[in-house]
Design a protein around this motif. Structure first.
Motif, PDB file in Angstrom:
ATOM      1  N   PHE A  90      -7.259  -4.990   2.790  1.00 46.43           N
ATOM      2  CA  PHE A  90      -6.553  -4.705   1.531  1.00 46.43           C
ATOM      3  C   PHE A  90      -5.065  -4.903   1.754  1.00 46.43           C
ATOM      4  O   PHE A  90      -4.598  -4.888   2.899  1.00 46.43           O
ATOM      5  CB  PHE A  90      -6.838  -3.264   1.066  1.00 46.43           C
ATOM      6  CG  PHE A  90      -6.654  -2.224   2.145  1.00 46.43           C
ATOM      7  CD1 PHE A  90      -5.395  -1.793   2.542  1.00 46.43           C
ATOM      8  CD2 PHE A  90      -7.771  -1.692   2.797  1.00 46.43           C
ATOM      9  CE1 PHE A  90      -5.235  -0.850   3.543  1.00 46.43           C
ATOM     10  CE2 PHE A  90      -7.614  -0.748   3.815  1.00 46.43           C
ATOM     11  CZ  PHE A  90      -6.347  -0.333   4.185  1.00 46.43           C
ATOM     12  N   ASP A  91      -4.337  -5.117   0.649  1.00 41.86           N
ATOM     13  CA  ASP A  91      -2.880  -5.134   0.715  1.00 41.86           C
ATOM     14  C   ASP A  91      -2.393  -3.694   0.759  1.00 41.86           C
ATOM     15  O   ASP A  91      -3.010  -2.812   0.163  1.00 41.86           O
ATOM     16  CB  ASP A  91      -2.288  -5.801  -0.532  1.00 41.86           C
ATOM     17  CG  ASP A  91      -2.315  -7.322  -0.425  1.00 41.86           C
ATOM     18  OD1 ASP A  91      -2.327  -7.845   0.707  1.00 41.86           O
ATOM     19  OD2 ASP A  91      -2.332  -7.967  -1.485  1.00 41.86           O
ATOM     20  N   TYR A  92      -1.289  -3.481   1.442  1.00 38.53           N
ATOM     21  CA  TYR A  92      -0.750  -2.127   1.576  1.00 38.53           C
ATOM     22  C   TYR A  92       0.661  -2.083   1.006  1.00 38.53           C
ATOM     23  O   TYR A  92       1.492  -2.932   1.332  1.00 38.53           O
ATOM     24  CB  TYR A  92      -0.736  -1.734   3.053  1.00 38.53           C
ATOM     25  CG  TYR A  92      -0.062  -0.418   3.342  1.00 38.53           C
ATOM     26  CD1 TYR A  92      -0.737   0.787   3.200  1.00 38.53           C
ATOM     27  CD2 TYR A  92       1.263  -0.379   3.788  1.00 38.53           C
ATOM     28  CE1 TYR A  92      -0.122   1.996   3.474  1.00 38.53           C
ATOM     29  CE2 TYR A  92       1.893   0.829   4.065  1.00 38.53           C
ATOM     30  CZ  TYR A  92       1.196   2.011   3.920  1.00 38.53           C
ATOM     31  OH  TYR A  92       1.802   3.198   4.199  1.00 38.53           O
ATOM     32  N   HIS A  93       0.891  -1.111   0.143  1.00 36.29           N
ATOM     33  CA  HIS A  93       2.220  -0.938  -0.468  1.00 36.29           C
ATOM     34  C   HIS A  93       2.679   0.491  -0.240  1.00 36.29           C
ATOM     35  O   HIS A  93       1.875   1.422  -0.378  1.00 36.29           O
ATOM     36  CB  HIS A  93       2.166  -1.177  -1.974  1.00 36.29           C
ATOM     37  CG  HIS A  93       1.593  -2.504  -2.364  1.00 36.29           C
ATOM     38  ND1 HIS A  93       2.366  -3.606  -2.648  1.00 36.29           N
ATOM     39  CD2 HIS A  93       0.307  -2.900  -2.522  1.00 36.29           C
ATOM     40  CE1 HIS A  93       1.586  -4.627  -2.964  1.00 36.29           C
ATOM     41  NE2 HIS A  93       0.332  -4.232  -2.895  1.00 36.29           N
ATOM     42  N   MET A 150       3.540  -4.807   1.766  1.00 38.64           N
ATOM     43  CA  MET A 150       3.175  -5.648   0.613  1.00 38.64           C
ATOM     44  C   MET A 150       2.279  -6.767   1.078  1.00 38.64           C
ATOM     45  O   MET A 150       2.050  -7.729   0.392  1.00 38.64           O
ATOM     46  CB  MET A 150       4.513  -6.004   0.022  1.00 38.64           C
ATOM     47  CG  MET A 150       4.896  -7.198  -0.748  1.00 38.64           C
ATOM     48  SD  MET A 150       4.562  -7.046  -2.464  1.00 38.64           S
ATOM     49  CE  MET A 150       3.709  -8.545  -2.746  1.00 38.64           C
ATOM     50  N   SER A 151       1.727  -6.564   2.289  1.00 40.61           N
ATOM     51  CA  SER A 151       0.733  -7.554   2.717  1.00 40.61           C
ATOM     52  C   SER A 151      -0.303  -6.829   3.543  1.00 40.61           C
ATOM     53  O   SER A 151      -0.247  -5.611   3.710  1.00 40.61           O
ATOM     54  CB  SER A 151       1.388  -8.650   3.550  1.00 40.61           C
ATOM     55  OG  SER A 151       1.394  -8.296   4.910  1.00 40.61           O
ATOM     56  N   THR A 152      -1.254  -7.594   4.068  1.00 40.19           N
ATOM     57  CA  THR A 152      -2.294  -6.942   4.851  1.00 40.19           C
ATOM     58  C   THR A 152      -1.796  -6.607   6.260  1.00 40.19           C
ATOM     59  O   THR A 152      -2.462  -5.906   6.992  1.00 40.19           O
ATOM     60  CB  THR A 152      -3.545  -7.835   4.960  1.00 40.19           C
ATOM     61  OG1 THR A 152      -3.183  -9.053   5.604  1.00 40.19           O
ATOM     62  CG2 THR A 152      -4.133  -8.126   3.594  1.00 40.19           C
ATOM     63  N   GLN A 156       1.481  -5.114   8.689  1.00 43.54           N
ATOM     64  CA  GLN A 156       2.684  -4.286   8.612  1.00 43.54           C
ATOM     65  C   GLN A 156       3.210  -4.033  10.008  1.00 43.54           C
ATOM     66  O   GLN A 156       2.417  -3.943  10.952  1.00 43.54           O
ATOM     67  CB  GLN A 156       2.342  -2.911   8.015  1.00 43.54           C
ATOM     68  CG  GLN A 156       1.799  -2.928   6.614  1.00 43.54           C
ATOM     69  CD  GLN A 156       2.886  -3.122   5.591  1.00 43.54           C
ATOM     70  OE1 GLN A 156       3.982  -2.576   5.731  1.00 43.54           O
ATOM     71  NE2 GLN A 156       2.609  -3.912   4.574  1.00 43.54           N
ATOM     72  N   ALA A 207      -3.295  -3.620   7.952  1.00 40.14           N
ATOM     73  CA  ALA A 207      -3.224  -2.377   7.166  1.00 40.14           C
ATOM     74  C   ALA A 207      -4.511  -1.583   7.258  1.00 40.14           C
ATOM     75  O   ALA A 207      -4.511  -0.364   7.195  1.00 40.14           O
ATOM     76  CB  ALA A 207      -2.901  -2.695   5.705  1.00 40.14           C
TER      77      ALA A 207
END
Lengths: 291, 164
Positions: free
Chosen positions: A6-9, B1-3, B5, B22
């Protein structure tokens, strides 16, 4: 048993968080909010949930306050359950919520799990929704247009489903201070201390001049959401608080349960029996406190 | 803002900076990226407690925490307990050895980390308080009685050490 990608914000303000959710929703992206993660992470690990993106609220300031405001206790949605458990304010002014918090998971879970996360997750076997019904709590939700207040009896819709709209963030829960002279109790049966309840009840009781003048009773772990047991409340009104009236209230509640959940650990009949017995016990406990 | 970090964190007093996916759990990050295999992975959905570590001084399930959530955190794993200078086991670890608190040993790191938090908050817990604290950890050998004995022994030793 690993989450799908998943994308993480990690937004750093509430305004950014709600704007981001609105944008993701507009893009057709299935975004889930990550609070403490203690309910979401198992769902991700078992892939019951496979969101495209997580929006982590950990870096949004101001969502973890616990304070007394306008006669209500307001708990920020990101306050940990451990913080609620250790709060003198909560323990003194709303002991039912304090006791319910002590029953949620184990300390390792309460250290990270957020108060708001449990309400938003809305597990039918969890303690908080039942307490919310008993205390007539209010849920505060924010979106890009501002905030709205949702009463508890409209908030819990069905299994893991609340009245929160996709772009809304639960920011705070509000509960009244327990009136002086009210008794309270929460009782549950679990397979292991700290696990989700097979069945449980939460209630408040008011006594005046040797009679029950008011009772608010809810059960959890028996239906798609926590349920108010109004027939049992009615049965108590005007009754002398003793073993007989408490047993009658329990039997009334058990009989009124339409179709309790059934699973490998507890049949519908067993759950019905538990609710009746727990109400009887909880009323005795609450009556002892109602002075 | 992506998979992916970048995270920076401290584990057992040592600073790390890593790029992680992530979806990577903190338990897998500790085991696979930092090669700290003491944090055991049992059920992977928050029931068994074998992955219990301390995050900023509080016990937590490493399997229910994403590595990205630990950005900026101070982590202690079971590897961080042994005295670095003398090589001596932590008194809680030694008590588990002496009171036979471990059978196969798989659950032991989780029990020890839970005990570390318990005795830090409450140096003289009652049996009920110990049982409640340990309620979130499962031992698949079901050696609970000797685990309880180990926690009592650790409490006694830590108390007499602090009194001395």
């Amino acid at each position: 048993m690993k989450p799908a990608p998943f994308d993480y914000h990690a937004p750093t303000s509430l305004a950014d968080a709600v704007a981001l959710l609105a944008r993701l929703d507009g893009d057709g992206c299935d975004a889930k909010i990550l609070a403490g993660g203690q309910s979401l992470m198992p769902m991700l690990a078992m892939r019951v949930a496979r969101p495209d993106a997580l929006v982590d609220l950990a870096r949004v300031p101001g969502l973890d306050a616990i304070r007394l405001q306008d006669g209500h206790i307001a708990i920020g949605a990101m306050a940990s359950k451990r913080a609620a458990e250790l709060s003198e304010l909560v323990r003194e002014k709303q002991p039912l919520f304090h006791a319910a918090t002590r029953l949620v998971g184990h300390q390792q879970i309460r250290n990270r799990g957020s108060v708001g996360g449990s309400f938003a997750h809305s597990d039918p076997a969890s303690e908080y929704p039942a307490v919310a019904l008993v205390l007539d709590m209010q849920m505060v939700a924010a979106d890009p247009d501002g905030e709205r207040v949702i009463p508890a009896d409209e908030f819990f819709v069905t299994y893991m489903t609340t009245a929160l709209e996709p772009g809304e963030i639960l920011t705070e829960v509000r509960m009244p201070v327990l009136p002086t002279g009210s008794g309270w109790a929460i009782q549950e049966i679990t397979r292991r201390n700290g696990d989700l309840a097979l069945a449980g009840v939460a209630l408040t009781l008011r006594l005046e001049a040797g009679r029950c003048t008011d009772a608010r009773i809810a059960a959890f772990g028996v239906d798609a959401t926590a349920v108010r047991l109004t027939a049992a409340e009615e049965a108590l009104r005007g009754a002398v608080p003793n073993g007989e009236s408490f047993a009658r209230a329990g039997a009334t509640a058990a009989a009124a349960l339409a179709d309790p959940m059934s699973c490998i650990h507890a049949s519908a009949d067993y759950r019905r029996h538990l609710v009746g017995t727990l109400i009887e016990r909880a009323l005795a406990e609450a009556a002892a406190r109602a002075h | 803002m992506s998979t992916r970090q970048t995270i920076r964190l401290t584990v057992n007093g040592k600073s790390y900076e890593r790029e992680v996916e992530a979806r990577l759990t903190l338990a897998d990050f500790l085991r696979h990226e930092l090669h700290l295999g003491g944090t055991h992975v049992g059920c992977e959905h928050g029931i068994c407690g074998a992955c219990t570590i301390l995050i900023d001084g509080r016990s937590a399930r490493a399997c229910l925490t994403l590595a990205v959530q630990a950005d900026g955190a101070d982590i202690i794993t079971v590897e961080g307990l042994r005295n670095r200078e003398t090589g001596q086991l932590h008194p809680i670890q030694q008590a588990f050895v002496d009171a036979h608190g471990l059978q196969c040993g798989f659950c032991t790191p989780g029990f020890i980390m839970t005990t570390l938090e318990l005795l830090g908050e409450n140096p003289d817990p009652s049996d009920e308080e110990i049982k409640e604290a340990l309620g979130g950890n499962l031992c698949r050998c079901t050696g609970y009685q000797s685990i309880l004995d180990s926690v009592r022994l650790a409490a006694r030793r830590l108390q007499s050490a602090s009194a001395a």
